[in-house]
Design a protein around this motif. Sequence first.
Motif, PDB file in Angstrom:
ATOM      1  N   LEU A 166       2.907   9.442 -10.949  1.00 47.81           N
ATOM      2  CA  LEU A 166       2.638   8.498  -9.940  1.00 47.81           C
ATOM      3  C   LEU A 166       1.253   8.897  -8.943  1.00 47.81           C
ATOM      4  O   LEU A 166       1.137   7.979  -7.992  1.00 47.81           O
ATOM      5  CB  LEU A 166       3.679   8.443  -8.876  1.00 47.81           C
TER       6      LEU A 166
ATOM      7  N   GLU B 230       4.808   4.911   2.340  1.00 50.30           N
ATOM      8  CA  GLU B 230       5.055   6.288   2.829  1.00 50.30           C
ATOM      9  C   GLU B 230       5.519   6.581   4.364  1.00 50.30           C
ATOM     10  O   GLU B 230       6.517   7.063   4.581  1.00 50.30           O
ATOM     11  CB  GLU B 230       3.931   7.211   2.547  1.00 50.30           C
TER      12      GLU B 230
ATOM     13  N   HIS C  82       4.518   0.897 -10.173  1.00 48.29           N
ATOM     14  CA  HIS C  82       3.724  -0.372 -10.414  1.00 48.29           C
ATOM     15  C   HIS C  82       4.376  -0.783 -11.463  1.00 48.29           C
ATOM     16  O   HIS C  82       4.609  -0.078 -12.818  1.00 48.29           O
ATOM     17  CB  HIS C  82       2.316  -0.110 -10.784  1.00 48.29           C
TER      18      HIS C  82
ATOM     19  N   LYS D   5       1.198  -1.052  -0.135  1.00 49.21           N
ATOM     20  CA  LYS D   5       0.177   0.070  -0.029  1.00 49.21           C
ATOM     21  C   LYS D   5       0.746   1.383   0.182  1.00 49.21           C
ATOM     22  O   LYS D   5       1.629   1.301   0.705  1.00 49.21           O
ATOM     23  CB  LYS D   5      -0.899   0.240   0.984  1.00 49.21           C
ATOM     24  N   SER D   6       0.582   2.348  -0.966  1.00 50.93           N
ATOM     25  CA  SER D   6       1.401   3.475  -0.830  1.00 50.93           C
ATOM     26  C   SER D   6       1.503   4.263   0.441  1.00 50.93           C
ATOM     27  O   SER D   6       2.546   4.490   0.710  1.00 50.93           O
ATOM     28  CB  SER D   6       0.510   4.445  -2.031  1.00 50.93           C
ATOM     29  N   LYS D   7       0.306   4.193   1.109  1.00 47.52           N
ATOM     30  CA  LYS D   7       0.395   4.845   2.391  1.00 47.52           C
ATOM     31  C   LYS D   7       1.336   4.121   3.615  1.00 47.52           C
ATOM     32  O   LYS D   7       2.049   4.709   4.283  1.00 47.52           O
ATOM     33  CB  LYS D   7      -0.997   4.762   3.154  1.00 47.52           C
TER      34      LYS D   7
ATOM     35  N   GLY E  88       8.487   4.377  -5.236  1.00 42.74           N
ATOM     36  CA  GLY E  88       7.577   3.348  -5.328  1.00 42.74           C
ATOM     37  C   GLY E  88       6.743   3.297  -6.750  1.00 42.74           C
ATOM     38  O   GLY E  88       6.433   4.311  -7.311  1.00 42.74           O
TER      39      GLY E  88
ATOM     40  N   HIS F 165       4.109  12.242  -4.300  1.00 45.62           N
ATOM     41  CA  HIS F 165       3.498  11.039  -4.114  1.00 45.62           C
ATOM     42  C   HIS F 165       4.318   9.896  -4.737  1.00 45.62           C
ATOM     43  O   HIS F 165       4.903   9.694  -5.976  1.00 45.62           O
ATOM     44  CB  HIS F 165       2.081  10.635  -5.065  1.00 45.62           C
ATOM     45  N   LEU F 166       4.665   8.956  -3.715  1.00 44.07           N
ATOM     46  CA  LEU F 166       5.753   7.763  -4.021  1.00 44.07           C
ATOM     47  C   LEU F 166       7.123   8.168  -4.254  1.00 44.07           C
ATOM     48  O   LEU F 166       7.721   7.510  -4.728  1.00 44.07           O
ATOM     49  CB  LEU F 166       4.924   6.925  -4.981  1.00 44.07           C
TER      50      LEU F 166
ATOM     51  N   GLU G 155      -2.282   3.566  -5.700  1.00 40.81           N
ATOM     52  CA  GLU G 155      -2.258   3.086  -4.083  1.00 40.81           C
ATOM     53  C   GLU G 155      -1.670   2.074  -3.538  1.00 40.81           C
ATOM     54  O   GLU G 155      -1.837   1.657  -2.601  1.00 40.81           O
ATOM     55  CB  GLU G 155      -4.085   3.286  -4.014  1.00 40.81           C
ATOM     56  N   GLU G 156      -1.325   1.260  -4.717  1.00 43.11           N
ATOM     57  CA  GLU G 156      -0.377  -0.012  -4.333  1.00 43.11           C
ATOM     58  C   GLU G 156       0.789   0.112  -5.322  1.00 43.11           C
ATOM     59  O   GLU G 156       0.669   0.193  -6.564  1.00 43.11           O
ATOM     60  CB  GLU G 156      -1.095  -1.150  -4.548  1.00 43.11           C
ATOM     61  N   VAL G 157       2.021  -0.485  -4.856  1.00 46.56           N
ATOM     62  CA  VAL G 157       3.256  -0.505  -5.664  1.00 46.56           C
ATOM     63  C   VAL G 157       3.625  -2.000  -5.383  1.00 46.56           C
ATOM     64  O   VAL G 157       3.390  -2.845  -4.508  1.00 46.56           O
ATOM     65  CB  VAL G 157       4.325   0.447  -5.326  1.00 46.56           C
TER      66      VAL G 157
END
Length: 113
Positions: free
Chosen positions: A66, A22, A54, A17-19, A52, A36-37, A70-72
């Motif tokens: 990016l 982070e 995909h 998860k990106s969060k 991060g 972001h990322l 929401e997911e990498v």
Amino acid sequence: MYYYTSIHSDDYTKKVKSKALEQYLISHLEFEKVSHLTFSKEINGELIKIRGMHADEDGNYGFDTLDGIEEVNLIEIDLPQHIDAILESIIADVAIAIANEFSLKIDEDNGLN
């Protein structure tokens, strides 16, 4: 010569998860969020960036932004052109910490000795 170190699962199927990425990079490894990322930190006078992304099942990627991801399944650490043994060791420790935290592996052709 490689200019980055890649961290991912064997077949790029495991996602982070990106969060979560982070939060870990900022609170545990003390990187700063650039966008972001994308994160950076000055280490021994060199700016180190972590991104991060995909990627497909072969590790290929292409993106304009990016934003919205929401997911990498791929994390890359950019390596500076001028890297000494101390900086290389520190970057390797960062890569190992990320890989361990998210149960990923560091690519064998990682640009580090």
